[in-house]
Design an enzyme around this catalytic site. Structure first.
Site, short mmCIF file in Angstrom:
data_model
loop_
_atom_site.label_atom_id
_atom_site.label_comp_id
_atom_site.label_asym_id
_atom_site.label_seq_id
_atom_site.Cartn_x
_atom_site.Cartn_y
_atom_site.Cartn_z
N GLY A 82 -5.51 7.78 9.81
CA GLY A 82 -6.89 7.09 9.76
C GLY A 82 -6.89 6.08 10.95
O GLY A 82 -7.80 5.95 11.63
N ASN A 111 -12.60 -0.07 1.26
CA ASN A 111 -11.45 0.09 0.53
C ASN A 111 -11.02 -0.88 -0.55
O ASN A 111 -10.45 -0.68 -1.75
CB ASN A 111 -10.10 0.32 1.40
N SER A 141 -8.95 10.22 6.85
CA SER A 141 -7.40 10.32 6.47
C SER A 141 -6.87 11.38 5.47
O SER A 141 -7.27 11.14 4.43
CB SER A 141 -6.77 8.84 6.45
N GLY A 142 -5.80 12.25 5.68
CA GLY A 142 -5.30 12.93 4.58
C GLY A 142 -4.96 12.43 3.24
O GLY A 142 -5.17 12.84 2.22
N HIS A 143 -3.87 11.48 3.59
CA HIS A 143 -3.39 10.72 2.41
C HIS A 143 -4.39 10.07 1.32
O HIS A 143 -3.89 9.52 0.18
CB HIS A 143 -2.12 9.99 2.73
N THR A 152 1.48 18.69 20.34
CA THR A 152 1.53 19.95 19.48
C THR A 152 0.93 19.46 18.05
O THR A 152 1.30 18.40 17.54
CB THR A 152 3.07 20.47 19.77
N CYS A 187 -2.28 -3.32 3.38
CA CYS A 187 -1.97 -3.66 4.67
C CYS A 187 -1.78 -5.07 4.93
O CYS A 187 -1.18 -5.64 5.71
CB CYS A 187 -3.00 -3.32 5.56
C1 PLP Z 1 -6.25 3.74 4.49
C2 PLP Z 1 -7.50 3.35 5.42
C3 PLP Z 1 -7.10 3.55 6.75
C4 PLP Z 1 -5.97 3.81 7.55
O1 PLP Z 1 -5.76 4.85 7.30
P1 PLP Z 1 -4.19 5.61 7.79
O2 PLP Z 1 -4.13 6.99 7.47
O3 PLP Z 1 -3.45 5.08 6.21
O4 PLP Z 1 -3.90 4.98 8.90
C5 PLP Z 1 -8.59 3.13 7.59
N1 PLP Z 1 -9.67 2.59 6.97
C6 PLP Z 1 -9.90 2.42 5.70
C7 PLP Z 1 -11.12 2.05 5.17
C8 PLP Z 1 -8.59 2.91 4.74
O5 PLP Z 1 -8.55 2.82 3.46
#
Ligand code: PLP
Length: 402
Positions: free
Chosen positions: A73, A152, A200-202, A238, A326
């Site tokens: 992300g 978040n 973002s995938g995770h 890649t 973070c």
């Molecule tokens: C987690 C998050 C990101 C960062 O994503 P990553 O894949 O961890 O780098 C950015 N923006 C928001 C709102 C998030 O919650």
């Protein structure tokens, strides 16, 4: 290593769905070809990547050509911001908010040192924007408006389409960090004003190290990472094939479960929140409770430290969070809650619980059971319970001694 806990920190990261693991594994073992290769061995991988791209595009109501894979992300946010500025070198102004993720805020801060001016829109005590302030900030010099879909920390959802209409009038590019929204609420780019959108995938039961940027067809874009021709020349390198396959499946599962998950998580979240408010004195919900992600609650417990609550919860195997991951590690209160102008007494004692579709009623019951005694224990130790002035003075002294 600990692997069984009550995991209520899903806005920080999520468990990878077992079906997701299953579909990605063959691309780490047997099908390791390069999707750009001319031979059949690589070509079949290329085909699988195309299918995964369609699966991901579907959750956004986008076309697969509008998806660019990124490493996370954070990269998506960085790439979108840089791309918008490179595409309009004559414009030198950016509009964002005070409550963005560091992946946006820290880019903007650096851009300020490079001759850009940045407007950081304020929020009210519910964490909501003032659309008049937004409108007044937009000028012909505004290259980019970058605003998150959902916060978040508090789960507060911004009125993205109302914002987008105003942005369109100004001629600026509109980027949305939707990392917390994708998979949690329905999105449809077909009827949207958004030009670029980060995911973002995770954060949606996919693996770490994969994300994507949606770029609306026709929006001017300049790549941030240069090299090969991958991603139609918009992001070289890649492809992370196993993670791309996984993200496709994760998106498909999120779509499949979306309606049911929203209803279930909202019900569990509301029960957690309402019970805690009813059983623990002096606590408040932070953020806009009417426009909010269904999985998130952020609660301020007055006169105590959020970190102390987290440590005691951890003893019961309960994972939650104070502020964002973070920024934790510092005792600085969250920039989001500070922007909302919360009093010091709640700023320091705020905890975020974030649920997911795996969260059970029994797990919520466990939290409901232990929280009152945790808060009571900490308040008994706090010399400033029911004494805002004393608390405030203590905090100021602590800050002065750092
Ligand atoms: C987690 C998050 C990101 C960062 O994503 P990553 O894949 O961890 O780098 C950015 N923006 C928001 C709102 C998030 O919650």
């Amino acid at each position: 290593m600990q692997n069984n806990c009550i995991y209520l920190d899903n806005n920080a990261t999520t468990k990878v769905d077992s079906e997701v693991i299953e579909v990605m594994l063959p691309y780490l073992t047997d099908y390791y070809g390069n999707p750009s290769s001319m031979h059949t061995f690589g070509g079949q991988v290329g085909k699988a990547v195309r299918t995964a791209r369609e699966q991901l595009a579907a959750i956004l109501g986008a076309d697969e050509s509008e998806i660019v894979y990124t490493s996370c992300g954070t990269e998506g946010d960085n790439a979108a911001i840089r791309a918008a500025l490179l595409a309009q070198p004559e414009k030198r102004h950016i509009v964002t908010t005070q409550v963005e993720h560091p992946a946006v805020l820290n880019v903007c801060k650096q851009l300020e040192t490079q001759g850009y001016s940045v407007t950081y829109l304020s929020v009210n005590n519910q964490g909501q924007l003032d659309l008049d302030e937004l409108e007044a900030s937009l000028t012909g010099n505004t290259a980019l408006v970058t605003i998150m879909y959902a916060n978040n920390e508090t789960g507060t959802i911004f009125p993205i389409e109302q914002i987008g209409l105003r942005v369109k009038e100004s001629g600026a590019i509109f980027h949305v960090d939707a990392v917390q929204a994708v998979g949690k609420i329905p999105l449809n780019m077909k009827t949207s004003t958004v030009d670029m959108l980060t995911l973002s995938g995770h954060k949606l039961h996919g693996p770490k190290g994969i994300g994507a940027l949606y770029i609306r067809r026709g929006v001017r874009f300049r790549p941030f990472i240069l090299g090969g021709h991958q991603e139609r020349g918009r992001r070289a390198g890649t492809e992370n094939v196993p993670a791309i396959i996984a993200l496709g499946k994760a998106a498909e599962l999120e779509m499949l479960h979306l309606e049911e998950a929203i209803a279930r998580e909202r019900k569990l979240r509301d029960r957690l929140e309402q019970t805690l408010l009813a059983t623990i004195p002096d606590c408040v919900v932070n953020g806009d409770v009417t426009q909010r992600l269904p999985n998130t609650t952020n609660i301020g417990f007055k006169y105590i430290e959020g970190e102390a609550i987290l440590l005691l919860l951890n003893k019961y195997g309960i994972c939650a969070s104070s502020g964002s991951a973070c920024t934790s590690g510092s005792l600085e209160p969250s920039h989001v809650l500070r922007a909302m102008g919360l009093p010091y007494t709640t700023l320091h004692g705020s905890i975020r619980f974030s649920l997911c579709r795996y969260t059970t009623e029994a797990e919520i019951d466990q939290v409901i059971e232990v929280m009152p005694s945790i808060v009571e224990r900490l308040r008994a130790l706090s010399p400033f319970k029911n004494d805002e002035a004393g608390w405030l003075q203590g905090q100021e002294q602590a800050l002065a001694h750092r």
